[in-house]
Each structure stands twice: as C-alpha cells, then as structure tokens.
Design a protein around this motif. Structure first.
Motif, PDB file in Angstrom:
ATOM      1  N   ILE A   1       0.842  -1.208   0.000  1.00 32.01           N
ATOM      2  CA  ILE A   1       0.000   0.000   0.000  1.00 32.01           C
ATOM      3  C   ILE A   1       0.870   1.249   0.000  1.00 32.01           C
ATOM      4  O   ILE A   1       0.634   2.191  -0.767  1.00 32.01           O
ATOM      5  N   ILE A   2       1.889   1.272   0.848  1.00 31.21           N
ATOM      6  CA  ILE A   2       2.777   2.439   0.930  1.00 31.21           C
ATOM      7  C   ILE A   2       3.463   2.677  -0.417  1.00 31.21           C
ATOM      8  O   ILE A   2       3.544   3.811  -0.891  1.00 31.21           O
ATOM      9  N   PHE A   3       3.937   1.610  -1.051  1.00 31.50           N
ATOM     10  CA  PHE A   3       4.577   1.739  -2.356  1.00 31.50           C
ATOM     11  C   PHE A   3       3.593   2.308  -3.379  1.00 31.50           C
ATOM     12  O   PHE A   3       3.929   3.217  -4.140  1.00 31.50           O
ATOM     13  N   ALA A   4       2.364   1.781  -3.386  1.00 31.78           N
ATOM     14  CA  ALA A   4       1.379   2.218  -4.381  1.00 31.78           C
ATOM     15  C   ALA A   4       0.904   3.647  -4.132  1.00 31.78           C
ATOM     16  O   ALA A   4       0.512   4.341  -5.062  1.00 31.78           O
ATOM     17  N   LEU A   5       0.944   4.092  -2.889  1.00 24.50           N
ATOM     18  CA  LEU A   5       0.515   5.465  -2.586  1.00 24.50           C
ATOM     19  C   LEU A   5       1.418   6.499  -3.243  1.00 24.50           C
ATOM     20  O   LEU A   5       0.979   7.595  -3.574  1.00 24.50           O
TER      21      LEU A   5
ATOM     22  N   GLY B   1       3.657   8.518  -2.166  1.00 21.08           N
ATOM     23  CA  GLY B   1       3.724   9.814  -1.496  1.00 21.08           C
ATOM     24  C   GLY B   1       2.392  10.472  -1.235  1.00 21.08           C
ATOM     25  O   GLY B   1       2.337  11.524  -0.596  1.00 21.08           O
ATOM     26  N   GLN B   2       1.307   9.931  -1.727  1.00 19.49           N
ATOM     27  CA  GLN B   2      -0.016  10.516  -1.506  1.00 19.49           C
ATOM     28  C   GLN B   2      -0.544  10.081  -0.135  1.00 19.49           C
ATOM     29  O   GLN B   2      -0.165   9.052   0.402  1.00 19.49           O
ATOM     30  N   ALA B   3      -1.471  10.831   0.412  1.00 18.80           N
ATOM     31  CA  ALA B   3      -2.107  10.480   1.685  1.00 18.80           C
ATOM     32  C   ALA B   3      -3.204   9.446   1.430  1.00 18.80           C
ATOM     33  O   ALA B   3      -3.967   9.565   0.468  1.00 18.80           O
ATOM     34  N   PRO B   4      -3.280   8.425   2.270  1.00 23.40           N
ATOM     35  CA  PRO B   4      -4.317   7.395   2.060  1.00 23.40           C
ATOM     36  C   PRO B   4      -5.674   7.850   2.591  1.00 23.40           C
ATOM     37  O   PRO B   4      -5.761   8.780   3.386  1.00 23.40           O
ATOM     38  N   GLU B   5      -6.707   7.187   2.123  1.00 27.02           N
ATOM     39  CA  GLU B   5      -8.032   7.350   2.716  1.00 27.02           C
ATOM     40  C   GLU B   5      -8.096   6.337   3.847  1.00 27.02           C
ATOM     41  O   GLU B   5      -8.197   5.126   3.610  1.00 27.02           O
ATOM     42  N   TRP B   6      -7.999   6.811   5.081  1.00 28.88           N
ATOM     43  CA  TRP B   6      -7.820   5.926   6.230  1.00 28.88           C
ATOM     44  C   TRP B   6      -8.989   4.985   6.448  1.00 28.88           C
ATOM     45  O   TRP B   6      -8.793   3.813   6.795  1.00 28.88           O
ATOM     46  N   GLY B   7     -10.200   5.442   6.242  1.00 25.66           N
ATOM     47  CA  GLY B   7     -11.365   4.577   6.424  1.00 25.66           C
ATOM     48  C   GLY B   7     -11.347   3.392   5.472  1.00 25.66           C
ATOM     49  O   GLY B   7     -11.583   2.246   5.866  1.00 25.66           O
ATOM     50  N   THR B   8     -11.047   3.671   4.211  1.00 25.78           N
ATOM     51  CA  THR B   8     -10.969   2.612   3.207  1.00 25.78           C
ATOM     52  C   THR B   8      -9.812   1.673   3.509  1.00 25.78           C
ATOM     53  O   THR B   8      -9.939   0.450   3.362  1.00 25.78           O
ATOM     54  N   LEU B   9      -8.694   2.214   3.939  1.00 21.88           N
ATOM     55  CA  LEU B   9      -7.533   1.403   4.275  1.00 21.88           C
ATOM     56  C   LEU B   9      -7.830   0.449   5.439  1.00 21.88           C
ATOM     57  O   LEU B   9      -7.506  -0.740   5.385  1.00 21.88           O
ATOM     58  N   VAL B  10      -8.483   0.955   6.474  1.00 28.63           N
ATOM     59  CA  VAL B  10      -8.845   0.108   7.620  1.00 28.63           C
ATOM     60  C   VAL B  10      -9.846  -0.960   7.188  1.00 28.63           C
ATOM     61  O   VAL B  10      -9.714  -2.133   7.563  1.00 28.63           O
ATOM     62  N   LEU B  11     -10.830  -0.592   6.379  1.00 24.41           N
ATOM     63  CA  LEU B  11     -11.807  -1.561   5.873  1.00 24.41           C
ATOM     64  C   LEU B  11     -11.110  -2.652   5.063  1.00 24.41           C
ATOM     65  O   LEU B  11     -11.414  -3.838   5.209  1.00 24.41           O
ATOM     66  N   PHE B  12     -10.159  -2.255   4.237  1.00 25.68           N
ATOM     67  CA  PHE B  12      -9.396  -3.232   3.447  1.00 25.68           C
ATOM     68  C   PHE B  12      -8.640  -4.202   4.347  1.00 25.68           C
ATOM     69  O   PHE B  12      -8.687  -5.416   4.155  1.00 25.68           O
TER      70      PHE B  12
ATOM     71  N   LEU C   1     -18.209  -7.858   3.785  1.00 21.97           N
ATOM     72  CA  LEU C   1     -17.132  -6.868   3.744  1.00 21.97           C
ATOM     73  C   LEU C   1     -16.670  -6.589   2.318  1.00 21.97           C
ATOM     74  O   LEU C   1     -16.357  -5.439   1.982  1.00 21.97           O
ATOM     75  N   LEU C   2     -16.650  -7.605   1.477  1.00 22.99           N
ATOM     76  CA  LEU C   2     -16.295  -7.382   0.069  1.00 22.99           C
ATOM     77  C   LEU C   2     -17.330  -6.499  -0.627  1.00 22.99           C
ATOM     78  O   LEU C   2     -16.964  -5.623  -1.420  1.00 22.99           O
ATOM     79  N   VAL C   3     -18.595  -6.715  -0.325  1.00 19.14           N
ATOM     80  CA  VAL C   3     -19.644  -5.871  -0.910  1.00 19.14           C
ATOM     81  C   VAL C   3     -19.482  -4.433  -0.432  1.00 19.14           C
ATOM     82  O   VAL C   3     -19.550  -3.490  -1.234  1.00 19.14           O
ATOM     83  N   VAL C   4     -19.238  -4.243   0.851  1.00 19.24           N
ATOM     84  CA  VAL C   4     -19.047  -2.889   1.386  1.00 19.24           C
ATOM     85  C   VAL C   4     -17.815  -2.247   0.749  1.00 19.24           C
ATOM     86  O   VAL C   4     -17.859  -1.074   0.352  1.00 19.24           O
TER      87      VAL C   4
ATOM     88  N   PRO D   1      -1.124  -8.796  -1.941  1.00 19.49           N
ATOM     89  CA  PRO D   1      -0.399  -7.549  -2.213  1.00 19.49           C
ATOM     90  C   PRO D   1      -0.846  -6.871  -3.513  1.00 19.49           C
ATOM     91  O   PRO D   1      -0.800  -5.647  -3.615  1.00 19.49           O
ATOM     92  N   ILE D   2      -1.285  -7.663  -4.473  1.00 17.24           N
ATOM     93  CA  ILE D   2      -1.838  -7.058  -5.698  1.00 17.24           C
ATOM     94  C   ILE D   2      -3.099  -6.270  -5.346  1.00 17.24           C
ATOM     95  O   ILE D   2      -3.275  -5.136  -5.794  1.00 17.24           O
ATOM     96  N   ALA D   3      -3.947  -6.849  -4.520  1.00 19.08           N
ATOM     97  CA  ALA D   3      -5.157  -6.141  -4.083  1.00 19.08           C
ATOM     98  C   ALA D   3      -4.790  -4.901  -3.282  1.00 19.08           C
ATOM     99  O   ALA D   3      -5.418  -3.851  -3.434  1.00 19.08           O
ATOM    100  N   ALA D   4      -3.756  -5.001  -2.446  1.00 19.57           N
ATOM    101  CA  ALA D   4      -3.319  -3.835  -1.662  1.00 19.57           C
ATOM    102  C   ALA D   4      -2.887  -2.700  -2.584  1.00 19.57           C
ATOM    103  O   ALA D   4      -3.210  -1.531  -2.341  1.00 19.57           O
ATOM    104  N   CYS D   5      -2.194  -3.038  -3.639  1.00 24.04           N
ATOM    105  CA  CYS D   5      -1.778  -2.033  -4.612  1.00 24.04           C
ATOM    106  C   CYS D   5      -2.986  -1.448  -5.341  1.00 24.04           C
ATOM    107  O   CYS D   5      -3.097  -0.248  -5.530  1.00 24.04           O
ATOM    108  N   LEU D   6      -3.921  -2.326  -5.719  1.00 28.01           N
ATOM    109  CA  LEU D   6      -5.123  -1.876  -6.427  1.00 28.01           C
ATOM    110  C   LEU D   6      -6.010  -0.988  -5.560  1.00 28.01           C
ATOM    111  O   LEU D   6      -6.778  -0.186  -6.079  1.00 28.01           O
TER     112      LEU D   6
END
Length: 174
Positions: A29-33, A35-46, A102-105, A154-159
C-alpha cells in the motif's frame, strides 16, 4: 460465549503467518501510494477484510485437519478440546458471510471491480485449498493454490490505492 472459546477461535483463525504477511500488505500500500495520503477509512476496511478472508481459509484448514492434527499439530484447538467442532463450523460459516459482506461494502466504497475480483479469487482459492470438493492441498495444485492466494493480497493492496504497477506484479509473482 466464554473467554476460552473466543481464545480458541482466535487460535484457529490467525496463526503467525497471517501476522507475518501484514507488513507485506502495508508495504504494498505504501509503495502504491507514491507519497499521496491514504483514505484511512478505506484502508482500515481493506485490512479488516483481508484479515477476515485469511482467517476463513485458516479456520477451514483447522476444521478439515482436525483428525490429522492429532498427530501433526496437537496444539490445534479442535484437538486440545478448547474448541468444539460445532462451534468451529458455526465460526467458519459466520466468517464467510462476514467476508462476503465486507467485500460488498468495500466494492460500494471503492467502486474498484479489479480490487474486489482479486480479493474474491484469493478468498475462494484460500477455501479451495482445504475444503471439498477441491481440497487442493491433497493434490499437486496445493502449492500453486496457496501461492496464488498469497500473491493476490499484495496485488489487491496495490489496487486499493492506485493502478497496478509492473513492479508490484513482479513482487507478487516472486
């Protein structure tokens, strides 16, 4: 529900390798970001969804191996008596329903179909590793099924945070 039962469900769901993989997902996730700021809610849900998906595969394996583990893994909570077969079966069903919800959400929050497809395939191959009718772990496909499941996270984390890069594809393939 008793604390002993909850502890046994925890042991049946989250072995050390689940936690060992967590830094790899976060690094993806950090690599794919970039340098951008993540959306924390989506990240926690993931992260919660990934942990539940991996937990479903692990409790399925624990449940299916309950007889073999008397010899190979005597610490299995179903072998030690900490967890009853009925409770384990109910937990497996509940976790799979939770993973699906959770996948639907996550789909509704991200609208990223590739992300959901990657996670759903990881979920299904994780279950197919242990559960009939596939039970890949007893076939030559076992290591490939396990590797596919592990590589898709990790592919999903990047996506989750951006487009899939060639580097992340190579890292996941490795």
């Amino acid at each position: 529900m008793k604390i002993r039962t909850l502890t046994a469900i925890w042991k049946a769901n989250l072995p050390q390798w689940v936690w060992a993989c967590l830094p790899f997902w976060i690094a993806s996730i950090i690599f794919a970001l970039d340098g951008q700021a993540p959306e924390w809610g989506t990240l926690v849900l993931f992260l919660i969804t990934v942990i539940i998906i991996q937990a479903t595969a692990e409790i399925a394996n624990t449940y299916i191996d309950r007889f073999e583990d008397r010899i190979h893994v005597p610490s299995n909570p179903l072998v030690t008596g900490e967890l009853s077969e009925d409770t384990a079966k109910k937990a497996l069903i509940l976790e799979n329903v939770t993973a699906g919800l959770l996948l639907v959400v996550l789909l509704l929050v991200t609208l990223n179909y590739f992300l959901i497809i990657a996670m759903a395939v990881a979920w299904l191959t994780g279950l197919a590793y242990s559960l009939p009718p596939f039970k890949f772990k007893e076939t030559i496909a076992g290591p490939f099924s396990f590797a596919l499941t592990t590589a898709l996270i990790p592919i999903a984390a990047c996506l989750l945070v951006g487009p899939l890069s060639d580097f992340m594809t190579a890292v996941a393939a490795f």
